[in-house]
Design an enzyme around this catalytic site. Structure first.
Site, PDB file in Angstrom:
ATOM      1  N   ASP A  35       0.836  -1.201   0.000  1.00  0.00           N
ATOM      2  CA  ASP A  35       0.000   0.000   0.000  1.00  0.00           C
ATOM      3  C   ASP A  35       0.875   1.257   0.000  1.00  0.00           C
ATOM      4  OD1 ASP A  35      -2.586   1.503   0.496  1.00  0.00           O
ATOM      5  OD2 ASP A  35      -1.511   1.999   2.326  1.00  0.00           O
ATOM      6  N   GLU A 107      -1.956  -5.359  -3.690  1.00  0.00           N
ATOM      7  CA  GLU A 107      -1.000  -4.580  -2.889  1.00  0.00           C
ATOM      8  C   GLU A 107       0.122  -5.476  -2.367  1.00  0.00           C
ATOM      9  OE1 GLU A 107      -3.850  -1.006  -1.104  1.00  0.00           O
ATOM     10  OE2 GLU A 107      -3.551  -2.842   0.055  1.00  0.00           O
TER      11      GLU A 107
END
Length: 219
Positions: A35, A107
């Protein structure tokens, strides 16, 4: 679409696609790292491709690119759902189709590339995957009030309200303070200041746009 990276250590890719429902080890820690990496690389790309965009514009565009729904689209293009390792409960409930699980896996896969090949390899892969998406984004040229109004109208939400709350200084150097209030999708109030009421409203609208972008990014 193929992943633009070849793993030297395939076990990292396997771990990235292992959901917590399958037990430990799983991809939760990698998701956290991915992320952050995605946010930084996308921010760099927007900084390069939108040289006239304000900070609030770039935050809004980044949120548009890296929210869960958008990342799930990328994951589906890479056919990650077919490769996910899920627990029996998630398998039965169709977890491999769920946006949140797909986005988290993507992610984590970004983090896996970083761990396997380093930052430049990760950066190159993300830039390849997002180049067309960023090229398709509009370049911000409208003022903040117009952009805020159009954003709310596009979602069928009430228009913002502006209120003059203070006027300071001598007549030749007057400073206006205006509040902008948006009630939906979340209540946001921001103050703006300027040498005219119009400029103060623009300042307040820009702050509201930035906060709304932050709300979307945190979802």
């Amino acid at each position: 679409m193929d992943l633009p990276y070849h793993f030297r250590d395939p076990s990292l890719a396997t771990l990235a696609l292992t959901h917590r429902s399958a037990g430990r080890p799983n991809n939760e820690r990698m998701e956290f790292l991915g992320d952050a990496l995605l946010g930084a690389i996308i921010a760099e790309m927007l900084y390069e491709t939108h040289p006239k965009a304000a900070e609030g514009d770039m935050s809004r565009l980044r949120a548009q690119l890296v929210n869960g729904q958008a990342l799930a689209v990328v994951a589906r293009e890479l056919e990650l759902g077919d490769r996910l390792k899920l627990g029996s409960g998630e398998l039965k409930s169709g977890g491999y189709r769920r946006d949140s699980i797909l986005a988290d896996a993507f992610e984590a896969l970004v983090a896996a590339i970083y761990l396997d090949g380093g930052f430049e390899a990760c950066r190159a892969a993300v830039r390849t995957l997002f180049a067309d998406r960023i090229a398709a984004l509009p370049h911000a040229s409208k003022d903040a009030k117009t952009r805020l109004q159009e954003w709310l109208q596009a979602q069928g939400l009430p228009l913002p309200q502006y209120e003059l709350v203070a006027t300071e200084g001598e007549e030749h150097a007057r400073i206006f303070e205006v509040q902008c209030l948006v009630s939906q999708p979340t209540a946001v109030t921001a103050a703006g200041r300027g040498s005219s009421r119009r400029l103060a409203e623009q300042d307040a609208a820009e702050t509201v746009l930035t906060r709304l972008a932050g709300e979307q990014e945190g979802q």
